[in-house]
Design a protein around this motif. Sequence first.
Motif, mmCIF file in Angstrom:
data_model
loop_
_atom_site.group_PDB
_atom_site.id
_atom_site.type_symbol
_atom_site.label_atom_id
_atom_site.label_comp_id
_atom_site.label_asym_id
_atom_site.label_seq_id
_atom_site.Cartn_x
_atom_site.Cartn_y
_atom_site.Cartn_z
ATOM 1 N N CYS A 1 -12.997 50.562 -9.195
ATOM 2 C CA CYS A 1 -13.179 49.110 -9.299
ATOM 3 C C CYS A 1 -14.208 48.568 -8.316
ATOM 4 C CB CYS A 1 -11.844 48.395 -9.115
ATOM 5 S SG CYS A 1 -11.048 48.678 -7.517
ATOM 6 N N ASN A 2 -14.957 49.453 -7.630
ATOM 7 C CA ASN A 2 -16.012 49.013 -6.715
ATOM 8 C C ASN A 2 -15.451 48.100 -5.628
ATOM 9 O OD1 ASN A 2 -18.576 48.778 -5.628
ATOM 10 N ND2 ASN A 2 -19.235 47.183 -7.059
ATOM 11 N N ARG B 1 -15.122 41.374 -10.828
ATOM 12 C CA ARG B 1 -15.479 42.233 -11.953
ATOM 13 C C ARG B 1 -16.407 43.335 -11.472
ATOM 14 N NH1 ARG B 1 -17.307 38.510 -15.233
ATOM 15 N NH2 ARG B 1 -15.221 38.200 -16.113
ATOM 16 N N SER B 2 -16.141 44.542 -11.931
ATOM 17 C CA SER B 2 -17.012 45.683 -11.682
ATOM 18 C C SER B 2 -17.345 46.311 -13.025
ATOM 19 C CB SER B 2 -16.324 46.706 -10.770
ATOM 20 O OG SER B 2 -17.134 47.861 -10.614
ATOM 21 N N GLU B 3 -18.574 46.089 -13.487
ATOM 22 C CA GLU B 3 -19.006 46.534 -14.811
ATOM 23 C C GLU B 3 -18.035 45.989 -15.865
ATOM 24 O OE1 GLU B 3 -19.471 50.775 -14.438
ATOM 25 O OE2 GLU B 3 -21.406 50.557 -13.430
ATOM 26 N N ASN B 4 -17.311 46.852 -16.582
ATOM 27 C CA ASN B 4 -16.437 46.373 -17.659
ATOM 28 C C ASN B 4 -14.984 46.205 -17.234
ATOM 29 O OD1 ASN B 4 -18.596 46.344 -19.371
ATOM 30 N ND2 ASN B 4 -18.087 48.247 -20.422
ATOM 31 N N ARG C 1 -13.606 46.985 -22.571
ATOM 32 C CA ARG C 1 -13.339 46.167 -21.392
ATOM 33 C C ARG C 1 -11.857 46.226 -21.051
ATOM 34 N NH1 ARG C 1 -17.025 43.523 -24.764
ATOM 35 N NH2 ARG C 1 -18.963 42.842 -23.758
ATOM 36 N N GLN D 1 -14.868 38.372 -21.753
ATOM 37 C CA GLN D 1 -14.635 39.810 -21.856
ATOM 38 C C GLN D 1 -14.027 40.198 -23.205
ATOM 39 O OE1 GLN D 1 -15.808 41.834 -19.335
ATOM 40 N NE2 GLN D 1 -16.617 39.803 -18.843
ATOM 41 N N ASP E 1 -21.862 45.564 -5.355
ATOM 42 C CA ASP E 1 -22.207 45.276 -6.748
ATOM 43 C C ASP E 1 -21.103 44.557 -7.507
ATOM 44 O OD1 ASP E 1 -24.692 46.525 -6.442
ATOM 45 O OD2 ASP E 1 -23.828 48.500 -6.862
ATOM 46 N N GLU F 1 -18.898 41.562 -8.880
ATOM 47 C CA GLU F 1 -19.109 40.144 -9.189
ATOM 48 C C GLU F 1 -17.851 39.374 -8.803
ATOM 49 O OE1 GLU F 1 -19.495 37.178 -13.066
ATOM 50 O OE2 GLU F 1 -19.615 39.358 -13.331
#
Length: 430
Positions: free
Chosen positions: A200-201, A285-288, A181, A319, A246, A248
């Motif tokens: 980072c989406n 947050r994007s995945e980790n 992370r 995290q 996607d 968060e």
Amino acid sequence: FEFNTKNDLEDLPTTWGGYDKFPLRAKFFHREKKPIVAMSGKFHTSWGEFGGFKSPDAIKFEAASMIAFGSRCNFGDQLHPLGRMDKQTYENIASAYEYIEKIEQYGIGGVPVATLGIVPSFELAADEGLARVLMEEQIDFDICLPGDDLRRFETIVIPSVAGLIDPMRLELEVFLGNGGRVVTLGDGILDADEQPALRCNATYNGPGQFDMDFTALTDGGDRPRELPNTPFLNYSSALRFTPGPDAEIIAWVHEPYFSRTYAKYCGHQNSPFRPEPAGHPAAFRSENLTVFAHALDRMYYAHGAIAHRAFFASVLRPQHPNPMIDVALPSAGRVSLLHQPDERRYVAHLLYGPPISRGRCSVIEDLVPIRNVRVRLALPVEVASLTLVPDEIELKSQRTTPTDSLAGTVNTVEAIVPEFTGHCAVVARY
């Protein structure tokens, strides 16, 4: 430093910036794998102060802190021109060294260990601000630099300086892909060209457009009691991102009605917040990968707002679910976990000596007892015993079934320290 046989770390905390400089420097210089000597003085202020004294308790606490972070101790004096040693000076220092004789074997030769890494920026406000947040939350950490083996870390934090990711981008991408992370602060997510250095989406839209702004948490999750249930002030503005579908969203930015100028103002300081979110997040947050849009490290260094520390810690802890040491202390408490492999032991040092700001000095005067402190260790070895130092008391412990983490198998052991004043250590032998 390659020609040094040891590294002397000069530090006079009362007037040279406080008691939190030395731990960060010690962790960095331990990388040299050479002895560290902490160089301080008996003076109330700094070198050359004839007739100035730290209190004996202050010297004792500072000496214990040196040992706790794996350093040897050195307290300087300045000889009177008459060539006579000052008896009071050495009585004060003697009380500290009486204590050091009891604990030095549990610090000197130890190396810091942690599954949280921070990448130093070598910019004062960013590095010390981040370190203060972590130390005040008793979240222990180690130093992480380009070229390091990242597999020993569970989580890596990048302070608010653009370009830090560039020399370790590939390693961090592999780290993220393997379940690690990464948490970034402010400009830390950007490369040297001021574009996102990691996927980072989200689309980066540039820096903030106001002199300051506000953060409002989303409704999900538990809210720390230190965080207000209303937008709270940031003393600098956020980077602006448009998050992907996607992503968060952890918190939104609320912008002010305007930047305060001579032409526009409302009250004595900043403008109030708009009631509606600005459309770009304060944290997401994007995945980790977790991105904080503000330079919380720099803001905490300059302003010390509890809300910023609590916000960062509340997002970081999920995290970083497997810290090697977890301790419940007040914010002035400090922790340091050392490994002494030749002695087959880990040593968890606990410190509590709140400095008070008096004039230009940080003064430690009142060392008060701290009682019933829970200490939880998550170690890559099976612990045979826990001993409280310097009392040499065997602690009753609770153990859990070994679990797997990113850094390997973890054995968890927990105990209660009944009481300590200033300093103690929990020795985990294996």
